[in-house]
Scaffold this motif. Structure first.
Motif, short mmCIF file in Angstrom:
data_model
loop_
_atom_site.label_atom_id
_atom_site.label_comp_id
_atom_site.label_asym_id
_atom_site.label_seq_id
_atom_site.Cartn_x
_atom_site.Cartn_y
_atom_site.Cartn_z
N GLY A 46 -0.67 15.81 51.26
CA GLY A 46 -1.13 16.12 49.90
C GLY A 46 -1.44 14.88 49.09
N ILE A 47 -0.63 13.86 49.23
CA ILE A 47 -0.88 12.61 48.50
C ILE A 47 -2.18 11.97 48.97
CG2 ILE A 47 -0.04 10.24 48.24
CD1 ILE A 47 1.35 12.19 46.39
N ILE A 48 -2.41 11.94 50.27
CA ILE A 48 -3.64 11.35 50.79
C ILE A 48 -4.85 12.12 50.28
CG2 ILE A 48 -4.98 10.94 52.89
CD1 ILE A 48 -2.27 10.37 54.28
N TYR A 49 -4.77 13.44 50.32
CA TYR A 49 -5.88 14.28 49.82
C TYR A 49 -6.09 14.05 48.32
CZ TYR A 49 -8.58 18.44 48.69
OH TYR A 49 -9.54 19.29 48.25
N GLY A 50 -5.01 13.96 47.57
CA GLY A 50 -5.12 13.73 46.14
C GLY A 50 -5.70 12.37 45.81
N LEU A 51 -5.32 11.35 46.56
CA LEU A 51 -5.86 10.01 46.31
C LEU A 51 -7.36 9.95 46.58
CD1 LEU A 51 -3.05 7.73 47.77
CD2 LEU A 51 -3.69 8.00 45.38
N VAL A 52 -7.81 10.64 47.62
CA VAL A 52 -9.24 10.66 47.92
C VAL A 52 -10.01 11.33 46.79
CG1 VAL A 52 -10.98 11.63 49.48
CG2 VAL A 52 -8.94 10.53 50.41
N ASN A 53 -9.50 12.46 46.30
CA ASN A 53 -10.19 13.18 45.23
C ASN A 53 -10.10 12.44 43.90
OD1 ASN A 53 -11.11 15.27 46.81
ND2 ASN A 53 -9.25 16.45 46.55
N MET A 54 -9.00 11.77 43.63
CA MET A 54 -8.88 11.02 42.38
C MET A 54 -9.80 9.81 42.37
SD MET A 54 -5.02 10.96 41.03
CE MET A 54 -3.96 11.84 42.14
N ALA A 55 -9.99 9.20 43.54
CA ALA A 55 -10.91 8.06 43.61
C ALA A 55 -12.32 8.50 43.27
CB ALA A 55 -10.85 7.44 44.99
N PHE A 103 -7.43 7.88 32.06
CA PHE A 103 -6.44 8.89 32.43
C PHE A 103 -6.36 9.04 33.95
CE2 PHE A 103 -5.35 13.40 33.24
CZ PHE A 103 -4.05 13.36 32.77
N VAL A 104 -7.50 9.09 34.59
CA VAL A 104 -7.53 9.24 36.05
C VAL A 104 -6.97 7.98 36.72
CG1 VAL A 104 -9.06 9.50 38.04
CG2 VAL A 104 -9.41 10.90 36.02
N ASN A 105 -7.24 6.82 36.14
CA ASN A 105 -6.69 5.59 36.72
C ASN A 105 -5.16 5.56 36.64
OD1 ASN A 105 -9.07 4.46 37.59
ND2 ASN A 105 -9.47 3.44 35.64
N SER A 106 -4.59 6.03 35.54
CA SER A 106 -3.13 6.07 35.44
C SER A 106 -2.56 7.09 36.41
CB SER A 106 -2.69 6.36 34.01
OG SER A 106 -3.13 7.64 33.61
N LEU A 107 -3.24 8.22 36.57
CA LEU A 107 -2.79 9.20 37.57
C LEU A 107 -2.91 8.64 38.98
CD1 LEU A 107 -4.19 12.63 36.35
CD2 LEU A 107 -1.82 11.91 36.45
N TYR A 108 -3.95 7.89 39.21
CA TYR A 108 -4.17 7.28 40.53
C TYR A 108 -3.06 6.29 40.86
CZ TYR A 108 -6.74 5.19 44.41
OH TYR A 108 -7.12 4.74 45.65
N GLU A 109 -2.66 5.49 39.88
CA GLU A 109 -1.56 4.53 40.09
C GLU A 109 -0.25 5.26 40.36
OE1 GLU A 109 -1.41 1.89 36.77
OE2 GLU A 109 -3.42 1.12 37.13
N ALA A 110 0.01 6.33 39.63
CA ALA A 110 1.23 7.11 39.87
C ALA A 110 1.19 7.76 41.25
CB ALA A 110 1.39 8.18 38.79
#
Length: 97
Positions: free
Chosen positions: A31-40, A52-59
């Motif tokens: 799930g984290i890998i999938y989320g990181l790809v979509n957040m990028a 906002f997306v950058n802060s979520l991406y860092e978290a």
């Protein structure tokens, strides 16, 4: 069963417990890998929500590192306790004699 056999059984049971923890952490890692790809993708496409997306991406990166390290540590420890465990058995057996 002798005391030494009970120690082996307890070592193996602990190895099974660690294996279950490793298996439980697999969906989190996926799930984290999938989320990181979509957040990028989201961070690159929208300029309004970029901060906002950058802060979520860092978290998510921090959570991903934690999840991956849990998966690696639990897997290696489970393998050791299930397949080897001689050092732990020797230490536990020496303390109980």
């Amino acid at each position: 069963m002798k005391k030494s056999d009970w120690i082996w059984v307890s070592i193996r049971i602990f190895g099974i417990y660690l294996l279950v923890l490793a298996i439980i952490s697999i969906p989190d890692a996926i799930g984290i890998i999938y989320g990181l790809v979509n957040m990028a993708d989201a961070a690159n496409s929208s300029s309004e929500l970029a901060s906002f997306v950058n802060s979520l991406y860092e978290a998510a990166l921090i959570k991903g590192a934690t999840t991956m390290s849990q998966l690696a540590i639990f897997s290696v420890a489970a393998y050791y306790f299930l397949r080897h465990g001689k050092l732990i058995h020797k230490m536990a057996n020496n303390n109980n004699e």
